[in-house]
Design an enzyme around this catalytic site. Structure first.
Site, PDB file in Angstrom:
ATOM      1  N   MET A 179      -0.220   1.400   5.068  1.00  0.00           N
ATOM      2  CA  MET A 179      -1.001   1.867   6.198  1.00  0.00           C
ATOM      3  C   MET A 179      -2.171   0.921   6.441  1.00  0.00           C
ATOM      4  O   MET A 179      -2.790   0.441   5.491  1.00  0.00           O
ATOM      5  CB  MET A 179      -1.503   3.282   5.915  1.00  0.00           C
ATOM      6  CG  MET A 179      -2.156   3.976   7.082  1.00  0.00           C
ATOM      7  SD  MET A 179      -2.418   5.743   6.717  1.00  0.00           S
ATOM      8  CE  MET A 179      -3.573   5.632   5.348  1.00  0.00           C
ATOM      9  N   ASP A 228      -4.575  -4.491   6.117  1.00  0.00           N
ATOM     10  CA  ASP A 228      -4.942  -5.397   5.034  1.00  0.00           C
ATOM     11  C   ASP A 228      -3.787  -6.333   4.706  1.00  0.00           C
ATOM     12  O   ASP A 228      -2.649  -5.893   4.531  1.00  0.00           O
ATOM     13  CB  ASP A 228      -5.337  -4.589   3.790  1.00  0.00           C
ATOM     14  CG  ASP A 228      -5.816  -5.475   2.655  1.00  0.00           C
ATOM     15  OD1 ASP A 228      -6.391  -6.544   2.942  1.00  0.00           O
ATOM     16  OD2 ASP A 228      -5.635  -5.086   1.487  1.00  0.00           O
ATOM     17  N   HIS A 263      -2.594  -1.185  -3.261  1.00  0.00           N
ATOM     18  CA  HIS A 263      -3.700  -0.244  -3.066  1.00  0.00           C
ATOM     19  C   HIS A 263      -3.451   1.006  -3.901  1.00  0.00           C
ATOM     20  O   HIS A 263      -2.489   1.737  -3.670  1.00  0.00           O
ATOM     21  CB  HIS A 263      -3.811   0.162  -1.594  1.00  0.00           C
ATOM     22  CG  HIS A 263      -4.152  -0.962  -0.682  1.00  0.00           C
ATOM     23  ND1 HIS A 263      -3.924  -0.909   0.672  1.00  0.00           N
ATOM     24  CD2 HIS A 263      -4.705  -2.184  -0.926  1.00  0.00           C
ATOM     25  CE1 HIS A 263      -4.323  -2.035   1.226  1.00  0.00           C
ATOM     26  NE2 HIS A 263      -4.799  -2.826   0.276  1.00  0.00           N
ATOM     27  N   SER A 316       0.865  -1.185   0.000  1.00  0.00           N
ATOM     28  CA  SER A 316       0.000   0.000   0.000  1.00  0.00           C
ATOM     29  C   SER A 316       0.896   1.228   0.000  1.00  0.00           C
ATOM     30  O   SER A 316       1.739   1.363  -0.890  1.00  0.00           O
ATOM     31  CB  SER A 316      -0.945  -0.038   1.214  1.00  0.00           C
ATOM     32  OG  SER A 316      -1.870   1.024   1.163  1.00  0.00           O
ATOM     33  N   THR A 317       0.764   2.099   0.981  1.00  0.00           N
ATOM     34  CA  THR A 317       1.545   3.333   1.003  1.00  0.00           C
ATOM     35  C   THR A 317       3.040   3.027   0.973  1.00  0.00           C
ATOM     36  O   THR A 317       3.548   2.282   1.808  1.00  0.00           O
ATOM     37  CB  THR A 317       1.212   4.153   2.266  1.00  0.00           C
ATOM     38  OG1 THR A 317      -0.204   4.284   2.372  1.00  0.00           O
ATOM     39  CG2 THR A 317       1.851   5.523   2.203  1.00  0.00           C
TER      40      THR A 317
END
Length: 344
Positions: free
Chosen positions: A271, A274, A179, A153-154
């Site tokens: 972040m 997940d 993401h 993600s991030t």
């Protein structure tokens, strides 16, 4: 500090941040030249930066900023093809994340994730990083029939580019859930495909897994998963968000449970949580599961939860992920092995 030539966007960002006691908007700038002076005067902890601005583009300003005064930056971009390509370039230059501007009117969810993202970004510590070894095409890599799953993600754009940059042309079949807005993911797949040796494409329904191909979750209305019977194939699964996301890393990891003996999975920077549950279930089923370490994660959220839950049997710095998963999913030819022995 907010940097955007649109007064409307600046007001929207201010309104979204105002209720959060952790955040104070110390200033606004209409273009990079104003931003440069205000950064010197106000010393903000984190910056929001528009991609397209007058006088100097956000990308040009970001490149200068990261070279001269590195600081956490969250980019704000239109979700057009041009905007998505620019957003990916910004992430590669060092931006923490890029989020889309509202399209088709303001809704209650406009910039909803921004407060948490800015708080997480403010804690990022920049560091010099070693790039992993880039194995030459003649290394004789031989896949062993296992497949690789990556969730991020991030900070994931940088992490994935670091890992794929060390992959040989015949890398193990690799599925990735990152993401990112669906409009960005097509550009991201194209960018990776042009830059690195393996073929990189958006995952399509019933696409058969083959060595040398990397399948990226297309996002939108679908999660990326593995087929449950017969030859290994990609599956696009429609449905609600899982663990707050679509595509979801948890969906990808859990889909590999019937094939756990052949599965290698790594949960990367991001972040939230997940992927942690899916990684745990996959490890319990017999898959080889790893997570990125705190020191090299842009945001130590998803891998932290995985470590705390015992989902990761090994925790790795980003620079060692490629070497580790390649060893789990195959072996190197005699030429590389004898070369390593001579060097020792």
């Amino acid at each position: 500090m907010i940097v955007d030539d649109s007064p409307t966007i600046r007001r929207l960002i201010r309104a979204r941040l105002a209720p959060d006691p952790r955040l104070v908007v110390v200033g606004e700038a209409e273009d990079p030249y104003q931003a440069r002076d205000l950064i010197k005067a106000l010393n903000p902890d984190v910056l929001t930066l528009d991609v397209e601005m007058p006088r100097m583009s956000g990308l040009a300003f970001l490149e200068k900023l990261m070279r001269l005064r590195p600081m956490p930056v969250v980019m704000i971009s239109t979700e057009t093809h041009r905007g998505s390509a620019a957003a990916l370039e910004a992430l590669s230059l060092g931006a923490i994340e890029c989020i889309g501007k509202p399209a088709g009117g303001v809704t209650p969810s406009t910039f909803a994730q921004l407060p948490e993202l800015l708080v997480a970004a403010s804690e990022v510590k920049f560091r010099d990083r070693e790039r992993p070894q880039h194995y030459p095409p003649e290394n004789g890599y031989v896949p062993n029939g296992k497949f690789l799953l990556l969730g991020s993600s991030t900070g994931g754009v940088d992490a994935l580019e670091t890992i794929l940059g060390a992959f040989p042309e015949n890398c193990p079949p690799t599925l990735i859930t990152q993401h990112m807005p669906a409009s960005f993911l097509a550009s991201f797949a194209g960018r990776l495909d042009k830059r690195f040796r393996p073929r990189v494409c958006l995952g399509t329904h019933c696409a058969q897994l083959t060595p040398g191909t990397v399948y990226l979750a297309p996002g939108g209305a679908y999660h990326l998963a593995l087929s449950q019977g017969g030859p290994l194939q990609c599956c696009l699964v429609s449905g609600d968000k899982v663990s707050g996301h679509r595509p979801s890393v948890d969906v990808l990891f859990k889909s590999a449970i019937p094939h756990a003996a052949r599965a290698v999975a790594v949960l990367l920077t991001g972040m939230g949580r997940d992927g942690a549950e899916g990684l745990l279930r996959l490890r319990e089923a017999g898959g080889h599961c790893a997570a990125q370490d705190k020191a090299t994660s842009i945001v130590y959220g998803m891998p932290r939860v995985a470590k705390e839950r015992g989902a990761a049997e090994v925790v790795l710095p980003l620079e060692r992920v490629a070497e580790h998963v390649l060893a789990e999913c195959g072996s190197f030819g005699q030429a590389r092995l004898s070369g390593a022995g001579n060097a020792a």
